[in-house]
Design an enzyme around this catalytic site. Sequence first.
Site, PDB file in Angstrom:
ATOM      1  N   GLU A 169      18.751  46.626  -8.087  1.00 43.71           N
ATOM      2  CA  GLU A 169      17.482  46.760  -7.490  1.00 43.71           C
ATOM      3  C   GLU A 169      16.705  47.957  -8.282  1.00 43.71           C
ATOM      4  O   GLU A 169      17.282  49.355  -8.231  1.00 43.71           O
ATOM      5  CB  GLU A 169      17.521  46.836  -5.889  1.00 43.71           C
ATOM      6  N   LYS A 192       9.257  41.961  -3.950  1.00 42.40           N
ATOM      7  CA  LYS A 192      10.282  41.719  -2.585  1.00 42.40           C
ATOM      8  C   LYS A 192       9.169  41.562  -1.367  1.00 42.40           C
ATOM      9  O   LYS A 192       7.993  42.264  -1.378  1.00 42.40           O
ATOM     10  CB  LYS A 192      10.703  43.372  -2.384  1.00 42.40           C
ATOM     11  N   CYS A 249      17.662  42.529  -2.383  1.00 43.90           N
ATOM     12  CA  CYS A 249      18.627  43.072  -1.131  1.00 43.90           C
ATOM     13  C   CYS A 249      18.206  42.247   0.127  1.00 43.90           C
ATOM     14  O   CYS A 249      18.898  41.223   0.029  1.00 43.90           O
ATOM     15  CB  CYS A 249      17.713  44.553  -1.124  1.00 43.90           C
TER      16      CYS A 249
END
Length: 272
Positions: A44, A131, A165
């Site tokens: 990430e 994201k 994530c």
Amino acid sequence: MTSLHAVIVQAAPVPLAISDGIVAAARHASRAIADGAALVAFGETFLGGYPLWLDEAPGAALWDHPGTRALHRILLEQAVTADDARFAPLQDLADASGALISIGAHERRRSSLYNTQFLFRPHAAPLLHRKLVPTHGERLLWARGDGSTLDVHTADWGAVGSLICWEHWMPLARAAMHNRGEAVHVAAWPTVRDTYAIASRHYAFEGRCFVLAAGLIQDRADVLDGLARVGGDTDAEALLRAMPDGTLNRGGSLIAGPDGAVLAQAGEGEEY
């Protein structure tokens, strides 16, 4: 193709100094590809580093904190754009080798920052995923993405996509990606903790795909070094020095098979 050589690069980023980070990423990816990798995955926000201060520095979330403001400004200045010319080393590597490179970055659109995973592919524009919902303190830094970036690239050996994530605990995001028929999925994490490993293995079992759960190695010294590379800032440095010394992102990367079994497991240090 009946087999795929995939590599997770579990390494330290160059925090904040994204141009230097691209050079380092290209070096790592080149080494992996030279060893036969057809797919290389990074964790990430490898480009720019995971913003450790949001979790580790006391006071970082206080209203109008000067250090947090300074670091946000630096990342806005350093962040990549979708058609960034600095991406050339990664795109050239994908073009020359035919390999795919999945890497996280801080991306700027207008005056907002996004946590974005880029997939560099041969002779085509990078596929990107922003994201959807930044987690907890990340909302101080990143804007929300949207469903338009839930997509896959179809290679000769099958489809590959990614989530970032805590998106792996968003049922509809998982369903959207499963519906696209991934053969391989990149799960980008800052550290692949025990529960993150469970989420990655569950995704593999639920989606009947291989999962590359990619983590970072990062400590306070890395972030301070990155700050010095971009010219420094006294408020930012004071905030970063309030973080605990030592390693704060601890790798833990793994590869899971479609049955949920762990096929490869990294430790806490740098390794491919």
